[in-house]
Write an enzyme that holds these catalytic residues in place. Structure first.
Site, PDB file in Angstrom:
ATOM      1  CG  HIS A 177      -4.341  -1.929  -1.843  1.00  0.00           C
ATOM      2  ND1 HIS A 177      -4.787  -2.675  -0.771  1.00  0.00           N
ATOM      3  CD2 HIS A 177      -3.791  -0.808  -1.285  1.00  0.00           C
ATOM      4  CE1 HIS A 177      -4.521  -2.038   0.356  1.00  0.00           C
ATOM      5  NE2 HIS A 177      -3.915  -0.901   0.069  1.00  0.00           N
TER       6      HIS A 177
ATOM      7  CB  SER B  10      -0.945  -0.055   1.208  1.00  0.00           C
ATOM      8  OG  SER B  10      -1.926   0.955   1.150  1.00  0.00           O
TER       9      SER B  10
END
Length: 205
Positions: free
Chosen positions: A123, A98
């Site tokens: 993501h 992330s």
């Protein structure tokens, strides 16, 4: 509260004890070993600014083992990395997921490293909203805006086009070190300090 190791150094003036993170800072090493939140981000930003003031020409080494965290906190670190004068070399150990992956990719070109068994994941931003319908709409629009911003940053640092980044980050997208190198998130996969130093030396030539 986690136990923080102490390092004792001998000098002409006697002994001096450092916590391990302060000792690493003396060697221009910053270590992110947790999720990213406002408190962690503020500490990293302060360390980056301090090391710039100490020597604006010498590289900073930023080691990352993080599952990600709060987007705004991560963006504070990202913007500071781009703002300061020294190159920031990034090294993934364990995982960079992330916001951790974004910070890994944001290192100076040619100075982004992964160890061979690291895991990198990108993501889209996560979020939730509650309250009146108008409030939920505002929050949803902000999440969509942040997704565009983050996709743009990843596109800039990886060389992938924006649409591919948007497609790949629609769900969790996991990569090994070698796959992250192919994707453009890192420049080198290294198994030893010698390999890292050789890659850095080649970049300086």
């Amino acid at each position: 509260m986690p136990l923080i190791p102490m390092v004792v150094e001998q000098s002409n003036r006697g002994e001096r004890a450092y916590d391990i993170y302060s000792r690493l800072l003396k060697d221009r090493i910053i270590f992110l070993g947790s999720a990213m939140d406002d408190e962690v981000a503020n500490l990293i930003v302060a360390q980056l600014l301090f090391l710039e003031s100490e020597d604006p020409e010498k590289d900073i080494n930023f080691y990352i083992n993080s599952p990600g965290g709060v987007v705004t906190a991560g963006m504070a670190v990202y913007d500071t990395m781009q703002y300061i004068k020294p190159d920031v070399a990034t090294v993934c150990i364990g995982q960079a997921a992330s916001m951790g992956a974004l910070l890994l990719a944001a290192g100076a070109k040619g100075k982004r490293f992964s160890l061979p068994n690291s895991r990198i994941m990108i993501h889209q931003p996560l979020g939730g909203a509650q309250g009146q319908a108008s409030d939920i709409k505002i929050q949803a629009n902000e999440i969509l805006r942040m997704k565009e911003v983050l996709s743009g940053i990843l596109s800039k640092h990886t060389g992938q086009n924006f649409d591919k980044i948007s497609e790949d980050t629609d769900r969790d997208f996991f990569m090994s070190g070698d796959q992250a190198k192919e994707y453009g998130l890192v420049d080198h996969v290294v198994a030893s300090r010698d390999e890292l130093e050789k890659a850095e030396a080649a970049k300086e030539k």
